[in-house]
Design a protein around this motif. Structure first.
Motif, PDB file in Angstrom:
ATOM      1  N   TYR A  33       3.285  -7.088  -1.041  1.00  0.00           N
ATOM      2  CA  TYR A  33       3.466  -5.921  -0.193  1.00  0.00           C
ATOM      3  C   TYR A  33       3.060  -6.334   1.217  1.00  0.00           C
ATOM      4  O   TYR A  33       1.875  -6.502   1.489  1.00  0.00           O
ATOM      5  CB  TYR A  33       2.602  -4.752  -0.657  1.00  0.00           C
ATOM      6  CG  TYR A  33       2.845  -3.513   0.170  1.00  0.00           C
ATOM      7  CD1 TYR A  33       3.727  -2.546  -0.268  1.00  0.00           C
ATOM      8  CD2 TYR A  33       2.248  -3.340   1.414  1.00  0.00           C
ATOM      9  CE1 TYR A  33       3.999  -1.432   0.497  1.00  0.00           C
ATOM     10  CE2 TYR A  33       2.516  -2.235   2.191  1.00  0.00           C
ATOM     11  CZ  TYR A  33       3.391  -1.281   1.728  1.00  0.00           C
ATOM     12  OH  TYR A  33       3.666  -0.199   2.494  1.00  0.00           O
ATOM     13  N   PRO A  34       4.004  -6.541   2.109  1.00  0.00           N
ATOM     14  CA  PRO A  34       3.603  -6.945   3.455  1.00  0.00           C
ATOM     15  C   PRO A  34       3.168  -5.744   4.275  1.00  0.00           C
ATOM     16  O   PRO A  34       3.992  -4.892   4.605  1.00  0.00           O
ATOM     17  CB  PRO A  34       4.868  -7.584   4.033  1.00  0.00           C
ATOM     18  CG  PRO A  34       5.986  -7.136   3.175  1.00  0.00           C
ATOM     19  CD  PRO A  34       5.455  -6.447   1.970  1.00  0.00           C
ATOM     20  N   PHE A  35       1.901  -5.658   4.539  1.00  0.00           N
ATOM     21  CA  PHE A  35       1.398  -4.582   5.399  1.00  0.00           C
ATOM     22  C   PHE A  35       1.342  -5.160   6.811  1.00  0.00           C
ATOM     23  O   PHE A  35       0.311  -5.613   7.289  1.00  0.00           O
ATOM     24  CB  PHE A  35       0.015  -4.154   4.920  1.00  0.00           C
ATOM     25  CG  PHE A  35      -0.453  -2.861   5.509  1.00  0.00           C
ATOM     26  CD1 PHE A  35      -0.107  -1.660   4.925  1.00  0.00           C
ATOM     27  CD2 PHE A  35      -1.229  -2.833   6.647  1.00  0.00           C
ATOM     28  CE1 PHE A  35      -0.531  -0.464   5.459  1.00  0.00           C
ATOM     29  CE2 PHE A  35      -1.653  -1.639   7.190  1.00  0.00           C
ATOM     30  CZ  PHE A  35      -1.298  -0.458   6.597  1.00  0.00           C
ATOM     31  N   VAL A  36       2.503  -5.185   7.443  1.00  0.00           N
ATOM     32  CA  VAL A  36       2.634  -5.914   8.698  1.00  0.00           C
ATOM     33  C   VAL A  36       2.428  -4.966   9.864  1.00  0.00           C
ATOM     34  O   VAL A  36       3.069  -3.927   9.944  1.00  0.00           O
ATOM     35  CB  VAL A  36       4.025  -6.549   8.802  1.00  0.00           C
ATOM     36  CG1 VAL A  36       4.174  -7.284  10.110  1.00  0.00           C
ATOM     37  CG2 VAL A  36       4.256  -7.490   7.650  1.00  0.00           C
ATOM     38  N   THR A  37       1.500  -5.314  10.742  1.00  0.00           N
ATOM     39  CA  THR A  37       1.304  -4.433  11.883  1.00  0.00           C
ATOM     40  C   THR A  37       1.538  -5.129  13.213  1.00  0.00           C
ATOM     41  O   THR A  37       2.026  -4.510  14.127  1.00  0.00           O
ATOM     42  CB  THR A  37      -0.125  -3.867  11.898  1.00  0.00           C
ATOM     43  OG1 THR A  37      -1.035  -4.929  12.072  1.00  0.00           O
ATOM     44  CG2 THR A  37      -0.440  -3.154  10.626  1.00  0.00           C
ATOM     45  N   ALA A  38       1.154  -6.371  13.334  1.00  0.00           N
ATOM     46  CA  ALA A  38       1.094  -6.902  14.696  1.00  0.00           C
ATOM     47  C   ALA A  38       1.642  -8.312  14.795  1.00  0.00           C
ATOM     48  O   ALA A  38       2.490  -8.723  14.025  1.00  0.00           O
ATOM     49  CB  ALA A  38      -0.338  -6.837  15.206  1.00  0.00           C
ATOM     50  N   CYS A  39       1.073  -9.028  15.771  1.00  0.00           N
ATOM     51  CA  CYS A  39       1.559 -10.360  16.135  1.00  0.00           C
ATOM     52  C   CYS A  39       1.786 -11.258  14.931  1.00  0.00           C
ATOM     53  O   CYS A  39       2.752 -11.993  14.858  1.00  0.00           O
ATOM     54  CB  CYS A  39       0.582 -11.063  17.063  1.00  0.00           C
ATOM     55  SG  CYS A  39      -0.508 -10.018  17.975  1.00  0.00           S
TER      56      CYS A  39
END
Lengths: 159, 175, 358, 524, 160, 434
Positions: A33-39
């Motif tokens: 589960y990619p909890f992607v927020t930033a850089c």
């Protein structure tokens, strides 16, 4: 593969075999589960894409439903505002589950040590592997993933 | 000012779906079969120069990277093996992430005077900006190890101390 | 003995489908990888053998089996559990009427390589396929989740509209072969047209083939028709499923792909027929013929069927990894305003030609 | 009163002052190394060159007396070029020591290089080596290589401390600063040579390698080492507290006060800051019945203390309470003590002076024998009852509850009396003999951790400011006393020291004069 | 020096409200009284010679310990003329308040919310003034100079 | 029906919440909630020295970090009145445009992926990797480069850069052609993009929208043309504009902008000025540790003439390249390492620049410096109080106004259109929330 004789004596042959098999399956079937927020998301993309191809390790299938995911990739800074969401996602995941802290912001908060950020997601969810770097290069990520696989293989498997 | 109008509409050929879709399929199929062909050829030891796809099979095969790439830190050594660092705290000062901790001590050689009693880099904070390397007036800290593997199971494992940082350097030969 | 043959056929087809499904999951990964200049899954090893990553689906299966099963709090327990079984059951049962080989005499018995020789086989397939929708609808509804609900509503509407197109397209085929029995249909495709073109559906019904293939792909709910799943939009009707139940939905997708491929093969690509291969050998025009034993012929024909299905599967994968997704209303528009009229047009043309021929 | 023109601005200065001072009055900074306002003029560094009209050559402004009608330029091209060359000359043999030198960050070589230098090096010879890191006294380390021979230190030793330990030896480019034969730099003011050294030649042993100076923050304060009340700056570092074992105050530096200490301070005061971060009482303590002191929390301790005071007051009247305030406390705190105990409770006798404390070393320059910063303040506030008598009353049981601030009663006599006393409350900063016999301990704040004023021995009221937060759980004495007073039911609502000061002195801190004010005998 | 037309026109039209006019680095800057904000902005937008059609940026600066404490800074852009203008409005404590520009530029809406969030400056006439970057439970305004960068607030519970 | 899209939704990149009110599949009302990635960039800049701000500025727009890096540097340079060398300006242009390429590649790739065209995404990221390789060879990092400096750039271009760059651009062009083939004429894609997410030029201006989003409506405002900075006025390039202001126009504008970026880079490579090199022919090249030891022990005889074999990560900043890339002032720039190792003047200079409270101290004043970021006008407003730390840094993020308008753009479209419309905004949370 190293065989843990002590362990197998204690837990019995079958269970240890079972453990091994489950560990093997789990480590090569990582629905993330990619909890992607930033850089770090940019390097996460790079890792997933052609040049590095995380799918080689069996971790190529991102599931956007936490129910189906095994490994929570927390990628990028977690702010105080976002923290409850992360906790909720973690709680929604079904066992067995692992958490990867991807990048320094998730490991310790990095240089974003301020009023708005969480200094390390280990304050709110348990973390299995820390991948530092800002953002980590894909090589670092893959190595971290291999460490995680090692951990999955060697740990006590719960059904 | 040069302005370029980029607006376009679909032609009839494009409107009927199927031809454009076939064109697209042809393109992806070309990738598929080319790579398939190259991989099969590789199985037979042929066409080694061609790459099937662009993937680098890390960890067996590493992607070549530029010498300028900032990788894991190391501390260089003097000819007697001690750290070159004189604990001037330049790197500590310039570090935007405050990931370097140095404690200085008195060195027996008055020419050197000072040396680091403690030198920790917390990779859990480091942002790999390379400022420490630029700021070092002694060429004592470098980020040229080429090592990219430093994940850890715990936060403590991310803190690299003086010995660990030194262990990545060899003692330079006598001149 | 009858039962034994029947059972072994069923066993064979079941394993075949399951094997196909397994290979397909592997294929999907590998093929997409190659299309995208990657390598794809290749690390899972058993005793040091990696076999191009063939064990990855196995790992997936084991893992899914042992993953925690979750039933959402506000959902209906029974229906939630039932849904994946419904979906998978109906997808599997459709294979019963698909002929994967001709009729051979083996050890004195005349064996038709088809589990169930139903004279309304085609209708049966359609019936089961529409039943399958219930699985998805139930899944979405019983999850007590807005996204899942949206997914299942989309699934239902999409399936219904495309089933109509499918049905309408099939009529053309039916008119030509004048049967609903799939085995007979395949047998009819063994003939040739003007002596050199196999009398396959694709040549007799080119428009029908395109329409049917499209509709069949739409039925499999995969890109570009993956609106019920729409990973990046609504995640899908199975958003609240975990563990093996979710695995069953995944598997159902692949089984449906195989089913769609098998149907297209059966209806339009001559089923198990190999051009110029009769029951006792290859027969080319004039004097040229090669005699073959019955077992060889059976082997060739079954292989032909599998090959055709595989090629279609590969093709569908190709489509899946190439195209972007439709929007819900565009899909409906395509279904109702383009494909349905076209399929009716197809019936008309077919009818006219048939009238003219006779 | 000569009037002259510097860079186009005219100014009138006192007769006898030099051009450099005149420029300073105009806020024009002239670079200098050897010139120091507190020392005689040497004119050896030649950095303060200025161009004066009608003078054939550039002149050193520290040595030229300001004269009527002078037209001085401190920024002309010629001057700049000359300074640049001078700096280049001074740096010829300077070692590449910035990384290890404690001075970097406050080094005038660095500062003037960026201001007036900014040239590329042309030096192609080897540097001359001299002795490095030589300890020349208990507090000072000498590095001859870094020295630019400005002779400020020798002049200090000759003129201010008059002990003549340092001198210039050898000639030419071999000349060095060194100790005179058979001497060490151990006069009581030796630390000042470190301050006045413009480069890193003289460094402080205690401060050496502890902290880089650019990490330090400063706050203006008053030395609490004796009743002189020297003006100081506290240099502290709170952001990197993991260094030096949590030591926050890194060093003390004198601050100019022409009426008290001028530019100097004594070594005793300079190095007497250890108690701020060392041996501190970090949390409130309570003595269990017949037992040891145990860590407690503020609420509990204050509750117990206030109940004790209240019941004593009810049962025995104000005579049952004894208070020994401390001359270490600020005027504001003493005022508050007076207000609570004397005015609100009616306690008659509040003492401050420790009768067993001996007069310390005293000289005729700065150091005073009375080692308390605010004895005069306590006196002025009228808190000067006999402490011995209070203790005796406590020992005899007449005083039931004894409130001691800060004092360390080490003498056996006092210990014995304290041992017989009923209930002892201690409020102070560090562990000492009194704490050992107390029943309740309230950790207070040191002078670096609070605002306030001290009155020095000659009656000069001087302000000190808070540099640090109170360590750990300790609190400022005003906060403790206010809370206690509120618990006792008195309407004390001061938020900070300034409010008390305004009530007591009638003015705000901002309105207090920069160098302090003499009391002039007014009692308040 | 063409851009100074703007300055000239503002000085002519709003002479009494102009506090200061400057052009550091050729960037026109005008400081005006808070009361004149809306008229000046309208003028800038509608004057046919200026046509400041863009409200490019809106922010504030906290000049702590200076009075008035805050300054709201507007950056306008005129695409037609390639003019830029910085308009500053001093705002005083204890209740910092300025007129909202949402009626002229809908884009001002979020900018003003951000300034409110970060500095606690109120915008009168704003349709929906609430926090934008931080969560409603957040106390204080972090870009004020008296808010320490590291002062954390308790984590809020799961609410989504 | 109410539907919360995000923050943990695959298409919202984890940091946006769109609260929608649905009528069937039609969005009746959309309320955009941002701030999930607020990292206090502006507050951090107030606490950090000017040099330390650069790593923070990298992480504003992490898809095109070089642009914000140079934007910040240019703003401080304006405050300090520094002139950077010619070559440095060219390098900045080249790298800014490479950054723009990576940004648009990611943007189009990601929105295509969210529409299900997974291969397109991988092709584009593949091209991006080649560009990252270029960036890495210059800056020493792929993404968070910390390459801009006040008064110049960290290092000169490496040897052979031009050739590699041209090769990478050629490969990128091929990928763009492939993507064009896969998407532009594909009716599925067209239908999903055309007429969706429409905004008029008037509205766009009213919201303060710039960049490709604005240009898709037909307005041709581009900072590079309107207020040329660096050396953009020396290159020929077109500003692509659309007409309808919908997703498809934005897609076309971005595709064309990439071609124009390539064009600019190629022109810049053609005319890249060499700049001065300072090599003293007498000296030899010696190891850094030897040089620094000689300096430390006072054996400085002739040392000035030598060059140092600089460590790899600092390549390109040696004495010989120093004047090419750095403004000729000692107040802003670290001296070359050779000097630091060998003489006290440079060592002091080095220290003065790094030490807290000394460093880079622009005179008091304020400045607003706009550059054309990948999403539009990226402006830095810096207030200096004369110390080594900025009093206030304000970054005007280009996607902020777009996000402000997003709610009204979405209204009336389908639920499924949220994805491509949001994708076409190219929302970068780092600069949106800062």
């Amino acid at each position: 593969m190293e065989i843990d004789f002590q362990g197998s004596l204690q837990t019995g042959f079958f269970t240890s075999r079972m453990d091994k098999m489950l560990g093997w399956a789990r480590k090569y079937s990582i629905f993330q589960y990619p909890f992607v927020t930033a850089c770090c998301g940019m390097e996460y993309m790079s890792t997933a894409c052609s040049h590095y191809d995380i799918d080689r390790f069996g971790a190529g299938l991102p599931r956007f439903s936490p129910r189906q995911a095994d490994v929570l990739f927390v990628v990028g800074t977690i702010s105080q505002k976002l923290a409850p969401v992360l906790v909720q996602i973690y709680e929604q995941m079904c066992a067995p589950k692992w958490v990867v802290a991807f990048g320094v912001c998730t490991c310790t908060g990095g240089f974003y040590d301020n009023y708005a950020t969480v200094t390390g997601i280990d304050h709110i969810v348990p973390v299995d592997i820390y991948i530092p770097g800002c953002p980590p290069r894909p090589e670092t990520v893959l190595e971290g993933l291999m460490l995680l696989q090692k951990k999955m293989q060697n740990q006590k498997q719960e059904i | 000012m040069a302005i370029k109008q980029v607006e376009r509409d679909l032609t009839f050929r494009e409107r009927i779906y199927i031809l454009e879709i076939l064109k697209a399929l042809r393109l992806t199929a070309r990738h598929l079969f080319r790579n398939l062909f190259v991989h099969i050829a590789h199985r037979f030891g042929l066409l080694r120069r061609l790459r099937g796809g662009v993937t680098y099979q890390y960890p067996e095969e590493r992607r070549p990277f530029s010498p300028r790439l900032r990788t894991l830190h190391r501390l260089t050594r003097r000819q007697d093996g001690s750290p070159r660092c004189v604990a001037c705290m330049m790197c500590e000062t310039v570090c935007p992430a405050h990931c370097i901790y140095i404690v200085g001590g008195e060195h027996p050689d008055p020419q050197i005077e000072k040396y680091p009693v403690r030198f920790d880099i917390d990779l859990g904070l480091c942002v790999f900006c390379g400022y420490c390397v630029e700021a070092c007036p002694e060429d004592a800290i470098r980020m040229d190890t080429g090592k990219l593997e430093f994940s850890s199971y715990s936060r403590e494992g991310l803190i690299h101390d003086l010995q660990e940082l030194l262990s990545r350097s060899t003692t330079p030969p006598k001149r | 003995m009858e039962y034994f043959i029947q059972f072994s056929k069923a066993f064979f087809i079941f394993n075949l489908v399951m094997g196909f499904m397994y290979i397909l999951t592997w294929l999907e990964r590998k093929q997409s990888a190659l299309m995208q200049d990657r390598i794809g899954a290749n690390r899972a090893d058993i005793l040091g053998f990696r076999l191009l990553g063939l064990f990855h689906p196995l790992a997936d299966a084991i893992k899914l089996f042992t993953k925690e099963d979750f039933i959402p709090p506000g959902g209906n327990r029974l229906l939630h559990t039932l849904a994946p079984f419904v979906a998978m059951f109906f997808a599997l049962i459709s294979f019963a009427v698909i002929p994967f080989g001709g009729i051979y005499s083996l050890g004195g018995y005349s064996v038709s390589l088809q589990v169930l020789d139903l004279n309304v086989g085609l209708l049966f397939v359609f019936a089961t396929m529409s039943m399958g929708i219930y699985g998805f609808v139930l899944a979405g509804w019983s999850s007590n989740n807005n996204y899942a609900l949206l997914g299942s509503v989309r699934a239902a509407s999409q399936m219904i509209s495309y089933e109509i197109t499918m049905g309408a397209t099939i009529i053309g085929v039916l008119m030509i072969y004048e049967t609903l029995n799939l085995q007979e249909m395949v047998l009819a495709q063994g003939e040739t047209l003007w002596g050199w073109i196999p009398k396959w559906g694709i040549f007799l019904q080119p428009l029908g083939f395109i329409l049917f293939a499209t509709a069949a792909m739409a039925e499999t709910k995969r890109v570009p028709f993956d609106i019920p799943e729409g990973e990046s939009e609504i995640i899908g009707y199975f958003v609240e499923y975990s563990g093996m139940k979710f695995g069953m939905f995944l598997a159902t997708d692949f089984i449906e792909t195989v089913l769609a491929a098998a149907l297209i093969t059966t209806l339009f690509l001559g089923g198990w027929q190999v051009p110029f291969l009769g029951s006792d050998g290859f027969f080319f025009s004039g004097e040229l013929w090669v005699a073959l034993s019955s077992v060889t012929v059976m082997f060739l024909q079954v292989s032909a069927f599998l090959l055709k299905v595989s090629v279609l599967c590969v093709f569908m994968m190709l489509v899946r990894w190439t195209l972007p997704r439709f929007r819900w209303d565009h899909l409906m528009r395509l279904g109702w305003t383009i494909m349905l009229p076209l399929s009716i047009l197809n019936i008309l043309i077919t009818a006219l030609i048939l009238l003219w021929i006779r | 009163m000569p009037s002259l023109e510097i860079n186009g601005q005219s100014i009138e200065v006192e007769t006898g002052s030099n051009v450099l001072q005149a420029a300073e009055q105009l806020d024009i900074h002239v670079p200098r190394y050897c010139y120091h306002p507190g020392l005689s003029v040497a004119g050896s560094c030649r950095m303060c060159l200025v161009e004066i009209e009608k003078m054939p050559k550039l002149a050193i402004s520290c040595h030229i007396q300001a004269q009527d009608g002078m037209k001085v330029s401190t920024e002309s091209e010629k001057v700049k070029q000359a300074r640049k060359s001078m700096l280049e000359f001074l740096l010829v043999n300077h070692p590449l020591d910035c990384p290890v030198c404690d001075q970097s960050g406050e080094c005038d070589l660095q500062n003037y290089y960026m201001e007036v230098g900014q040239y590329d090096s042309r030096f192609l010879e080897n540097k001359i080596k001299r002795r490095k890191a030589v300890p020349i006294g208990p507090h000072v380390i000498l590095d001859q290589e870094r020295c630019i021979l400005c002779t400020r230190c020798t002049r200090f030793c000759n003129e201010i401390s008059q002990s003549n330990e340092l001198g210039v030896f050898n000639r030419g480019n071999r000349s060095v600063i060194d100790l005179a034969p058979a001497k060490t730099l151990d006069n009581p003011y030796s630390g000042n040579v470190i301050d006045i050294c413009p480069v890193g030649a003289l460094t402080e042993r205690e401060f050496r390698f502890q902290c880089r100076v650019w990490y330090l923050s400063t706050q203006e304060s008053i030395c609490n080492g004796c009743s002189r009340g020297c003006n100081i700056s506290i240099h502290y570092n709170t952001s990197l507290s993991y260094k030096a074992g949590g030591k926050r105050v890194q060093r003390l530096k004198p601050r100019l006060n022409p009426h008290v200490n001028r530019w100097w301070m004594c070594d005793e005061g300079r190095f007497g800051y250890e108690f701020i971060d060392h041996n501190r009482i970090e949390s409130p303590q309570l003595r269990a019945v017949q037992g040891k002191l145990q860590t407690s929390d503020w609420e509990q301790v204050l509750q117990e203390v206030s109940t004790g005071l209240k019941t004593t007051l009810e049962n025995f009247g104000p005579e049952g309470i004894g208070v020994i305030a401390s001359p270490q406390l600020s005027n504001e705190e003493l005022y508050l003590i007076r207000k609570i105990f004397a005015e609100s409770m009616g306690v008659q006798e509040i003492g401050t002076r420790n009768p067993w404390e001996k007069e310390g070393f005293e000289d005729d320059f700065l150091i005073r024998g009375d080692k308390n910063p605010n004895s005069r303040g306590a006196e002025e506030l009228g808190l000067n009852s006999d402490v011995k008598a209070i203790l005796e009353k406590a020992a005899s049981g007449k005083i039931k509850i004894l409130y001691i601030f800060q004092h360390n009663f080490e003498s056996p006599e006092a210990q014995e009396m304290l041992g017989q006393a009923g209930y002892v409350i201690f409020q102070g900063t560090n562990w000492n003999k009194t704490v050992e016999v107390s029943n309740a301990v309230l950790p207070g704040a040191t002078y670096a951790e609070k605002d306030g004023t001290f009155t020095n021995f000659e009656g000069r009221l001087q302000r000190f400011q808070q540099a640090l937060l109170p360590l750990s759980e300790s609190k400022s004495d005003i906060e403790i006393l206010s809370t206690l007073a509120r618990k006792l039911g008195y309407p004390v609502t001061y938020l900070d020291a300034e409010e008390i000061f305004r009530e007591w002195w009638g003015r705000t801190y901002q309105e207090l004069e920069e160098f302090g004010e003499l009391l002039n005998g007014q009692k308040r | 020096m063409e851009a100074s037309i703007t300055l000239k026109k503002i000085k002519e039209g709003f002479g009494n409200d102009v506090i200061e006019v400057d052009s550091p680095f050729q960037q026109d800057t005008v400081v005006i009284a808070p009361s004149a904000l809306l008229p000046v902005a309208t003028f800038l937008k509608e004057d046919p010679e200026l046509q400041y059609n863009y409200l490019m940026d809106l922010t504030a600066v906290d000049y702590w310990k200076r009075k008035p404490r805050f300054e709201v800074v507007y950056h306008f852009l005129s695409v037609a003329n390639s003019f830029r203008l910085r308009l500053k409005v001093p705002v005083a404590e204890p209740e910092p308040k300025v007129d909202s520009l949402t009626s002229l530029w809908p884009g001002a809406n979020w900018y003003e919310r951000e300034v409110y969030d970060m500095f606690g400056i109120q915008f009168t006439g704003h349709p929906d003034l609430r926090r934008i970057l931080l969560y409603p439970e957040f106390e204080g305004h972090p870009l004020r100079k008296d808010y320490p960068i590291k002062r954390r607030q308790p984590l809020i519970g799961p609410k989504h | 029906m109410f539907l919360n899209v995000g923050p943990a939704h695959p298409a919202t990149h984890g940091v946006i919440q769109i609260r929608t009110e649905l009528d069937g599949e039609i969005v009746r009302k959309a309320d955009v909630e941002i701030g999930y990635l607020h990292r206090a960039f502006e507050k951090h800049c107030e606490e950090a020295t000017y040099t330390q701000c650069f790593p923070y500025s990298d992480r504003l727009n992490y898809v095109s970090p070089l642009i914000s890096n140079f934007g910040f540097a240019a703003a401080v340079e304006t405050l300090m009145d520094l002139q950077v060398p010619e070559r440095c300006n060219y390098i900045r242009v080249i790298l800014s445009e490479i950054s723009r390429l990576t940004d648009h590649l990611t943007c189009i790739g990601a929105s295509a992926m969210e529409l299900g065209a997974f291969s397109v995404f991988l092709y584009m990221v593949k091209a991006r990797e080649w560009l990252y390789e270029l960036i890495e060879s210059v800056t020493g990092a792929r993404l968070t480069i910390s390459y801009g400096r006040v008064g110049g750039v960290k290092a000169d271009l490496p040897e052979g850069f031009e050739k590699e760059c041209r090769a990478a651009l050629k490969k990128t062009r091929e990928v763009l052609k492939e993507v064009d083939e896969l998407l532009t004429g594909n009716r599925i894609f067209y239908d999903r993009m055309r007429g969706v997410g429409v905004i008029s030029a008037r509205d766009a201006i009213a919201y303060g929208i710039t960049g490709p989003f604005l240009r898709s409506t037909g307005e041709a405002y581009d900072v590079r043309k309107a207020f040329p900075y660096f050396v953009y006025d020396r290159f020929e390039f077109d500003v692509p504009v659309g007409e309808h202001g919908d997703n498809y126009s934005r897609y076309l504008v971005r595709m064309e902008e990439m071609q124009q970026s390539i064009r600019i880079i190629e022109q810049a490579l053609d005319s890249l000025p060499e700049g001065p090199t300072n090599v003293d022919p007498e000296g030899e090249i010696i190891e850094p540790d030897l040089m620094s030891d000689l300096g430390k022990y006072g054996k400085t005889s002739g040392l000035l003439k030598n060059e140092v074999l600089i460590q790899p990560t600092l390549q390109g900043s040696e004495k010989r390249y120093h004047d090419r890339i750095a403004a000729p002032t000692k107040e802003a720039w670290l001296p070359p390492k050779e000097q630091v190792y060998s003489n006290i003047e440079a060592l002091m200079n080095h220290f003065k620049i790094i030490m807290l409270g000394h460093g880079l101290r622009p005179p008091p004043g304020e400045v607003y410096f706009p550059v054309e970021g990948a999403n539009g006008e990226l402006g830095f407003y810096i207030v200096s109080d004369g110390t080594d730390r900025p009093w206030r840094v304000r970054c005007h993020p280009p996607c902020f106004p777009i996000m402000a308008a997003l709610g009204s753009i979405l209204e009336g479209d389908q639920m499924a259109d949220i994805v491509p419309t949001f994708g076409s905004v190219n929302m970068i949370a780092g600069e949106l929330d800062r």
